[in-house]
Design an enzyme around this catalytic site. Structure first.
Site, PDB file in Angstrom:
ATOM      1  N   SER A 108       0.839  -1.204   0.000  1.00 41.72           N
ATOM      2  CA  SER A 108       0.000   0.000   0.000  1.00 41.72           C
ATOM      3  C   SER A 108       0.872   1.250   0.000  1.00 41.72           C
ATOM      4  O   SER A 108       1.994   1.229   0.523  1.00 41.72           O
ATOM      5  CB  SER A 108      -0.850   0.000   1.267  1.00 41.72           C
ATOM      6  OG  SER A 108      -1.426   1.255   1.467  1.00 41.72           O
ATOM      7  N   SER A 109       0.332   2.349  -0.527  1.00 47.15           N
ATOM      8  CA  SER A 109       1.110   3.602  -0.565  1.00 47.15           C
ATOM      9  C   SER A 109       1.316   4.182   0.834  1.00 47.15           C
ATOM     10  O   SER A 109       2.179   5.030   1.029  1.00 47.15           O
ATOM     11  CB  SER A 109       0.407   4.630  -1.446  1.00 47.15           C
ATOM     12  OG  SER A 109      -0.843   4.984  -0.891  1.00 47.15           O
ATOM     13  N   CYS A 110       0.531   3.716   1.831  1.00 45.57           N
ATOM     14  CA  CYS A 110       0.671   4.295   3.172  1.00 45.57           C
ATOM     15  C   CYS A 110       1.890   3.749   3.911  1.00 45.57           C
ATOM     16  O   CYS A 110       2.122   4.110   5.052  1.00 45.57           O
ATOM     17  CB  CYS A 110      -0.582   4.079   3.987  1.00 45.57           C
ATOM     18  SG  CYS A 110      -0.762   2.394   4.501  1.00 45.57           S
ATOM     19  N   TYR A 137      -0.342  -1.075  10.495  1.00 41.40           N
ATOM     20  CA  TYR A 137      -0.642  -1.639   9.160  1.00 41.40           C
ATOM     21  C   TYR A 137       0.597  -1.527   8.263  1.00 41.40           C
ATOM     22  O   TYR A 137       0.964  -2.476   7.559  1.00 41.40           O
ATOM     23  CB  TYR A 137      -1.811  -0.863   8.560  1.00 41.40           C
ATOM     24  CG  TYR A 137      -2.220  -1.292   7.180  1.00 41.40           C
ATOM     25  CD1 TYR A 137      -2.934  -2.468   6.980  1.00 41.40           C
ATOM     26  CD2 TYR A 137      -1.922  -0.508   6.057  1.00 41.40           C
ATOM     27  CE1 TYR A 137      -3.329  -2.859   5.711  1.00 41.40           C
ATOM     28  CE2 TYR A 137      -2.317  -0.885   4.789  1.00 41.40           C
ATOM     29  CZ  TYR A 137      -3.018  -2.054   4.616  1.00 41.40           C
ATOM     30  OH  TYR A 137      -3.416  -2.440   3.349  1.00 41.40           O
ATOM     31  N   LYS A 141       2.799  -4.481   6.404  1.00 38.31           N
ATOM     32  CA  LYS A 141       2.984  -4.535   4.945  1.00 38.31           C
ATOM     33  C   LYS A 141       4.464  -4.463   4.562  1.00 38.31           C
ATOM     34  O   LYS A 141       4.891  -5.103   3.604  1.00 38.31           O
ATOM     35  CB  LYS A 141       2.189  -3.410   4.267  1.00 38.31           C
ATOM     36  CG  LYS A 141       0.684  -3.624   4.311  1.00 38.31           C
ATOM     37  CD  LYS A 141       0.275  -4.763   3.387  1.00 38.31           C
ATOM     38  CE  LYS A 141      -1.211  -5.005   3.342  1.00 38.31           C
ATOM     39  NZ  LYS A 141      -1.581  -6.155   2.494  1.00 38.31           N
ATOM     40  N   HIS A 180     -12.941   3.860   4.221  1.00 42.05           N
ATOM     41  CA  HIS A 180     -12.056   4.895   3.674  1.00 42.05           C
ATOM     42  C   HIS A 180     -12.904   6.116   3.280  1.00 42.05           C
ATOM     43  O   HIS A 180     -14.130   6.030   3.214  1.00 42.05           O
ATOM     44  CB  HIS A 180     -11.310   4.365   2.448  1.00 42.05           C
ATOM     45  CG  HIS A 180     -10.251   3.375   2.796  1.00 42.05           C
ATOM     46  ND1 HIS A 180     -10.455   2.021   2.698  1.00 42.05           N
ATOM     47  CD2 HIS A 180      -8.983   3.532   3.252  1.00 42.05           C
ATOM     48  CE1 HIS A 180      -9.358   1.392   3.080  1.00 42.05           C
ATOM     49  NE2 HIS A 180      -8.451   2.271   3.431  1.00 42.05           N
TER      50      HIS A 180
HETATM   51  O1  GFB Z   1      -9.437   7.272   3.311  1.00 39.85           O
HETATM   52  P1  GFB Z   1      -8.875   7.559   4.650  1.00 39.85           P
HETATM   53  O2  GFB Z   1      -9.579   6.995   5.825  1.00 39.85           O
HETATM   54  O3  GFB Z   1      -7.417   7.059   4.700  1.00 39.85           O
HETATM   55  O4  GFB Z   1      -8.841   9.166   4.874  1.00 39.85           O
HETATM   56  P2  GFB Z   1      -5.914   7.557   4.557  1.00 39.85           P
HETATM   57  C1  GFB Z   1      -8.322  10.044   3.942  1.00 39.85           C
HETATM   58  C2  GFB Z   1      -8.540  11.466   4.374  1.00 39.85           C
HETATM   59  O5  GFB Z   1      -9.942  11.767   4.319  1.00 39.85           O
HETATM   60  C3  GFB Z   1      -8.094  11.815   5.805  1.00 39.85           C
HETATM   61  C4  GFB Z   1     -10.351  12.431   5.509  1.00 39.85           C
HETATM   62  O6  GFB Z   1      -7.479  13.080   5.802  1.00 39.85           O
HETATM   63  C5  GFB Z   1      -9.415  11.867   6.571  1.00 39.85           C
HETATM   64  O7  GFB Z   1      -9.380  12.695   7.706  1.00 39.85           O
HETATM   65  N1  GFB Z   1     -11.785  12.175   5.726  1.00 39.85           N
HETATM   66  C6  GFB Z   1     -12.748  13.117   5.698  1.00 39.85           C
HETATM   67  C7  GFB Z   1     -12.380  11.009   6.028  1.00 39.85           C
HETATM   68  N2  GFB Z   1     -13.945  12.607   6.004  1.00 39.85           N
HETATM   69  C8  GFB Z   1     -13.751  11.273   6.206  1.00 39.85           C
HETATM   70  C9  GFB Z   1     -14.632  10.223   6.543  1.00 39.85           C
HETATM   71  O8  GFB Z   1     -15.829  10.374   6.730  1.00 39.85           O
HETATM   72  N3  GFB Z   1     -14.071   8.971   6.653  1.00 39.85           N
HETATM   73  C10 GFB Z   1     -12.730   8.756   6.440  1.00 39.85           C
HETATM   74  N4  GFB Z   1     -12.244   7.520   6.555  1.00 39.85           N
HETATM   75  N5  GFB Z   1     -11.870   9.773   6.161  1.00 39.85           N
HETATM   76  C11 GFB Z   1      -5.576   5.054   5.025  1.00 39.85           C
HETATM   77  C12 GFB Z   1      -4.646   4.256   5.899  1.00 39.85           C
HETATM   78  O9  GFB Z   1      -5.167   6.344   5.198  1.00 39.85           O
HETATM   79  O10 GFB Z   1      -5.440   4.755   3.664  1.00 39.85           O
HETATM   80  C13 GFB Z   1      -4.614   2.851   5.550  1.00 39.85           C
HETATM   81  O11 GFB Z   1      -4.980   4.483   7.254  1.00 39.85           O
HETATM   82  C14 GFB Z   1      -4.628   2.550   4.060  1.00 39.85           C
HETATM   83  O12 GFB Z   1      -3.538   2.250   6.165  1.00 39.85           O
HETATM   84  C15 GFB Z   1      -5.524   3.463   3.268  1.00 39.85           C
HETATM   85  O13 GFB Z   1      -3.346   2.590   3.540  1.00 39.85           O
HETATM   86  C16 GFB Z   1      -5.327   3.347   1.765  1.00 39.85           C
HETATM   87  O14 GFB Z   1      -5.552   7.745   3.127  1.00 39.85           O
HETATM   88  O15 GFB Z   1      -5.609   8.734   5.417  1.00 39.85           O
END
Ligand code: GFB
Length: 305
Positions: A108-110, A137, A141, A180
């Site tokens: 994953s890119s994270c 995580y 990975k 996500h």
């Molecule tokens: O998609 P996301 O949860 O994952 O969040 P990451 C991306 C951005 O969207 C963050 C914002 O800056 C969140 O604060 N965001 C805004 C929200 N509203 C929401 C919401 O309602 N739900 C969620 N989930 N986010 C994950 C990693 O990081 O990406 C994993 O934690 C994994 O390990 C995945 O690699 C691809 O991109 O920040």
């Protein structure tokens, strides 16, 4: 990969695994081995050993993992580390023991450093500190891709690692606590429209940038790499374009046709400020994404809601 080769898609009920199965079937692969997590718990070493001994797959796509959005990663930290390490160790090790011809591991890119230089080249791996919310995580990975690398180096295995950017598409998770951002916003804006709410709460400040790839494009890339890429050096898969979370929220608000406001909740974490992948290497290998983000979200919204 021969059309009648035995191909094990680990995690075929998930978003990535199910996209791989759709694509493999479309391309005429006839001998897919699919086991639900109920039928085969990949965390269980004994069961995985028996499965490999019995089935002896020729090729393995390792798309099984415990995954989730920023909140899930930050909450279920122990489970994200343990379950991912176990699944990878079991599947990768048994693939070596039973002489799997080739394995593709999804990272994953994270797993790149939080403040990696943008766009992120594959060479940035392990050059800086990780984003704290998803460190468990990421550590799992990184261990998985190092296992692939070192089984290649010690035993001559052909185990490759793919680094996808943030994904979206069919069979995603819409539970607001673990999803996500993209599916979470579709769910939130859709429900707010239906209930005629005045506003939708979106997490963070809206300033982080993310790159989104449709999972059907990822599946294409994985099959392309399974056929043509034979190095243990991880390879990025993305679009090469990113947008701010604010832009994403506005785009989804428009697609859903929600007329209310957006409220930003900065008590929620932003996570990594930016993680745009450098996709020069996969472009050189003749692959490029094809599904435009706006078109992809519109289709997803039509199909799902
Ligand atoms: O998609 P996301 O949860 O994952 O969040 P990451 C991306 C951005 O969207 C963050 C914002 O800056 C969140 O604060 N965001 C805004 C929200 N509203 C929401 C919401 O309602 N739900 C969620 N989930 N986010 C994950 C990693 O990081 O990406 C994993 O934690 C994994 O390990 C995945 O690699 C691809 O991109 O920040």
């Amino acid at each position: 990969m021969e059309k009648d080769a035995k191909i094990f898609v680990a995690g075929h009920n998930g978003m990535v695994g199910s996209a791989l199965v759709r694509k493999l079937k479309q391309e005429g692969y006839t001998n897919l081995i699919l086991k639900s997590s109920k039928a085969l718990d990949l965390v269980d070493q004994e069961k995985v050993n028996t499965f490999f001994k019995t089935e002896k797959p020729d090729y393995v796509f390792l798309a099984a993992a415990k995954v989730g959005g920023i909140e899930a990663n930050n909450t279920y930290r122990g489970q994200f580390l343990y379950e991912n390490l176990m699944i990878q160790n079991n599947v990768i090790h048994q693939s070596y023991v039973h002489q799997v011809k080739k394995l593709l591991f999804l990272a994953s890119s994270c797993i790149y450093p939080k403040f990696a230089e943008q766009p992120i080249k594959e060479a940035s791996l392990l050059t800086g500190e990780l984003e704290p919310t998803n460190e468990p995580y990421a550590i799992a990975k990184i261990a998985g891709l190092k296992l692939c690398e070192n089984y290649n180096r010690q035993y001559g295995c052909n185990f490759i690692t793919v680094m996808p950017t943030n994904l979206y598409g069919p069979n995603d998770n819409y539970d607001l606590n673990t999803a996500h951002v993209l599916p979470a916003l579709l769910r939130k804006f859709h429900d707010a429209k239906r209930k005629q709410l005045e506003y939708v709460e979106v997490w963070g400040t809206g300033t982080p940038k993310r790159e989104f790839l449709h999972v059907d494009d990822l599946a294409n890339a994985c099959i392309h790499l399974m056929q043509s890429y034979n190095s243990y050096a991880p390879i990025n898969v993305g679009t090469g374009k990113d947008i701010t979370i604010r832009e994403l929220a506005n785009l989804i608000k428009d697609i859903v046709a929600f007329k209310g406001d957006i409220k930003w909740n900065s008590d929620r974490p932003d996570g990594t400020p930016r993680k745009l992948l450098d996709v020069a290497l996969i472009h050189q290998l003749g692959w490029k994404y094809s599904i435009d983000l706006e078109d992809g979200i519109k289709k997803l919204y039509r199909d799902k809601f």
